[in-house]
Write a protein that holds these residues in place. Structure first.
Motif, mmCIF file in Angstrom:
data_model
loop_
_atom_site.group_PDB
_atom_site.id
_atom_site.type_symbol
_atom_site.label_atom_id
_atom_site.label_comp_id
_atom_site.label_asym_id
_atom_site.label_seq_id
_atom_site.Cartn_x
_atom_site.Cartn_y
_atom_site.Cartn_z
ATOM 1 N N ALA A 249 42.018 35.109 45.286
ATOM 2 C CA ALA A 249 41.204 35.969 46.153
ATOM 3 C C ALA A 249 42.038 36.613 47.253
ATOM 4 O O ALA A 249 41.735 37.729 47.704
ATOM 5 N N GLU A 250 43.087 35.935 47.656
ATOM 6 C CA GLU A 250 43.969 36.440 48.708
ATOM 7 C C GLU A 250 44.578 37.799 48.342
ATOM 8 O O GLU A 250 44.864 38.609 49.213
ATOM 9 N N TYR A 251 44.755 38.061 47.057
ATOM 10 C CA TYR A 251 45.407 39.287 46.598
ATOM 11 C C TYR A 251 44.433 40.331 46.056
ATOM 12 O O TYR A 251 44.857 41.412 45.664
ATOM 13 N N LEU A 252 43.172 40.001 46.014
ATOM 14 C CA LEU A 252 42.185 40.894 45.397
ATOM 15 C C LEU A 252 41.368 41.636 46.445
ATOM 16 O O LEU A 252 41.272 41.203 47.595
ATOM 17 N N PRO A 253 40.737 42.736 46.047
ATOM 18 C CA PRO A 253 39.855 43.446 46.971
ATOM 19 C C PRO A 253 38.750 42.518 47.488
ATOM 20 O O PRO A 253 38.294 41.623 46.762
ATOM 21 N N ALA A 254 38.340 42.731 48.711
ATOM 22 C CA ALA A 254 37.338 41.873 49.350
ATOM 23 C C ALA A 254 36.048 41.764 48.539
ATOM 24 O O ALA A 254 35.397 40.723 48.535
ATOM 25 N N GLU A 255 35.694 42.813 47.812
ATOM 26 C CA GLU A 255 34.461 42.803 47.018
ATOM 27 C C GLU A 255 34.523 41.803 45.867
ATOM 28 O O GLU A 255 33.487 41.382 45.354
ATOM 29 N N MET B 277 45.531 46.582 45.458
ATOM 30 C CA MET B 277 44.671 47.389 44.617
ATOM 31 C C MET B 277 43.268 47.398 45.229
ATOM 32 O O MET B 277 42.746 46.366 45.616
ATOM 33 N N GLU B 278 42.689 48.574 45.298
ATOM 34 C CA GLU B 278 41.337 48.735 45.840
ATOM 35 C C GLU B 278 40.292 48.397 44.765
ATOM 36 O O GLU B 278 40.565 48.485 43.567
ATOM 37 N N TYR B 279 39.087 48.055 45.224
ATOM 38 C CA TYR B 279 38.000 47.667 44.323
ATOM 39 C C TYR B 279 37.693 48.765 43.304
ATOM 40 O O TYR B 279 37.582 48.502 42.106
ATOM 41 N N ASP B 280 37.542 50.005 43.783
ATOM 42 C CA ASP B 280 37.197 51.109 42.879
ATOM 43 C C ASP B 280 38.257 51.299 41.795
ATOM 44 O O ASP B 280 37.927 51.573 40.638
ATOM 45 N N GLU B 281 39.519 51.156 42.168
ATOM 46 C CA GLU B 281 40.605 51.277 41.200
ATOM 47 C C GLU B 281 40.543 50.141 40.182
ATOM 48 O O GLU B 281 40.733 50.351 38.981
ATOM 49 N N PHE B 282 40.268 48.921 40.659
ATOM 50 C CA PHE B 282 40.154 47.756 39.784
ATOM 51 C C PHE B 282 39.064 47.993 38.746
ATOM 52 O O PHE B 282 39.289 47.841 37.543
ATOM 53 N N ALA C 79 31.772 47.124 36.403
ATOM 54 C CA ALA C 79 31.545 46.356 37.634
ATOM 55 C C ALA C 79 30.795 45.065 37.322
ATOM 56 O O ALA C 79 31.128 43.996 37.843
ATOM 57 N N ALA C 80 29.793 45.147 36.452
ATOM 58 C CA ALA C 80 29.029 43.952 36.065
ATOM 59 C C ALA C 80 29.909 42.974 35.290
ATOM 60 O O ALA C 80 29.852 41.758 35.515
ATOM 61 N N LEU C 81 30.735 43.487 34.390
ATOM 62 C CA LEU C 81 31.645 42.628 33.631
ATOM 63 C C LEU C 81 32.682 41.974 34.544
ATOM 64 O O LEU C 81 33.017 40.799 34.372
ATOM 65 N N THR C 82 33.164 42.720 35.515
ATOM 66 C CA THR C 82 34.140 42.173 36.462
ATOM 67 C C THR C 82 33.517 41.045 37.268
ATOM 68 O O THR C 82 34.097 39.962 37.399
ATOM 69 N N ARG C 83 32.327 41.287 37.796
ATOM 70 C CA ARG C 83 31.643 40.258 38.590
ATOM 71 C C ARG C 83 31.360 39.018 37.727
ATOM 72 O O ARG C 83 31.606 37.895 38.145
ATOM 73 N N ALA C 84 30.874 39.230 36.514
ATOM 74 C CA ALA C 84 30.557 38.108 35.618
ATOM 75 C C ALA C 84 31.811 37.318 35.259
ATOM 76 O O ALA C 84 31.799 36.080 35.215
ATOM 77 N N THR C 85 32.899 38.022 35.012
ATOM 78 C CA THR C 85 34.156 37.343 34.682
ATOM 79 C C THR C 85 34.661 36.551 35.873
ATOM 80 O O THR C 85 35.109 35.400 35.716
ATOM 81 N N MET C 86 34.581 37.114 37.061
ATOM 82 C CA MET C 86 35.032 36.395 38.263
ATOM 83 C C MET C 86 34.184 35.141 38.507
ATOM 84 O O MET C 86 34.716 34.086 38.853
ATOM 85 N N ALA D 43 36.132 38.787 46.030
ATOM 86 C CA ALA D 43 36.261 37.409 46.510
ATOM 87 C C ALA D 43 34.959 36.607 46.405
ATOM 88 O O ALA D 43 34.993 35.464 45.937
ATOM 89 N N PRO D 44 33.795 37.130 46.816
ATOM 90 C CA PRO D 44 32.589 36.290 46.776
ATOM 91 C C PRO D 44 32.260 35.676 45.415
ATOM 92 O O PRO D 44 32.020 34.475 45.336
ATOM 93 N N PRO D 45 32.286 36.450 44.317
ATOM 94 C CA PRO D 45 31.973 35.793 43.044
ATOM 95 C C PRO D 45 33.055 34.819 42.589
ATOM 96 O O PRO D 45 32.806 33.930 41.782
ATOM 97 N N LEU D 46 34.258 34.972 43.123
ATOM 98 C CA LEU D 46 35.359 34.086 42.752
ATOM 99 C C LEU D 46 35.358 32.792 43.559
ATOM 100 O O LEU D 46 35.990 31.820 43.175
ATOM 101 N N MET D 47 34.626 32.774 44.666
ATOM 102 C CA MET D 47 34.659 31.632 45.574
ATOM 103 C C MET D 47 33.324 30.869 45.559
ATOM 104 O O MET D 47 32.442 31.149 46.355
ATOM 105 N N PRO D 48 33.181 29.898 44.665
ATOM 106 C CA PRO D 48 31.936 29.127 44.645
ATOM 107 C C PRO D 48 31.856 28.233 45.879
ATOM 108 O O PRO D 48 32.881 27.917 46.494
ATOM 109 N N PRO D 49 30.650 27.814 46.250
ATOM 110 C CA PRO D 49 30.505 26.963 47.442
ATOM 111 C C PRO D 49 31.108 25.569 47.267
ATOM 112 O O PRO D 49 31.391 24.895 48.245
#
Length: 120
Positions: free
Chosen positions: A45-51, A1-6, A22-29, A53-59
């Protein structure tokens, strides 16, 4: 699934404009990343659009324990919205995640969330 579709699916399901979706998606991730283990976040993150992954992957591996209400409060703050919209947004993101990732990965994520979470 592409980011825009998500984001479009989240917008439709939450009944909000795409920019707010988009803001709700980022905040939820970002909030999801605080609640699940780093290993599960990496698996998702392996299955999600690249956009997404960053909010889902904390340091660092956070894996904090907090309830569904706190999850929604954190999304409210991050997305700068009220609780009703945040709840709809979290539910819409989860429905879209369920479609975007394999069923076992989605279930592994749910297993790390509070018991009332699927009720959103």
């Amino acid at each position: 699934m592409e980011y825009d579709e998500f984001v479009l699916l989240v917008a439709q399901r939450a009944d909000v404009p795409e920019q707010q979706a988009a803001a709700l998606t980022r905040a939820t991730m970002m909030t999801l990343a605080e609640r699940i283990t780093a290993g599960q976040a990496t698996d998702l993150a392996e299955y999600l659009p690249a956009e997404l992954a960053p909010p889902l992957m904390p340091p660092v591996d956070l894996g904090q324990s907090f309830d569904t209400d706190e999850f929604v409060r954190r999304v409210c703050g991050r997305a700068d919205t009220d609780e009703t919209v945040a709840r709809r947004g979290v539910a819409a993101v989860c429905m879209t995640l369920r479609e975007a990732v394999p069923a076992d990965e989605f279930q592994d994520t749910l297993d790390q969330l509070p018991s009332g979470f699927p009720a959103l």
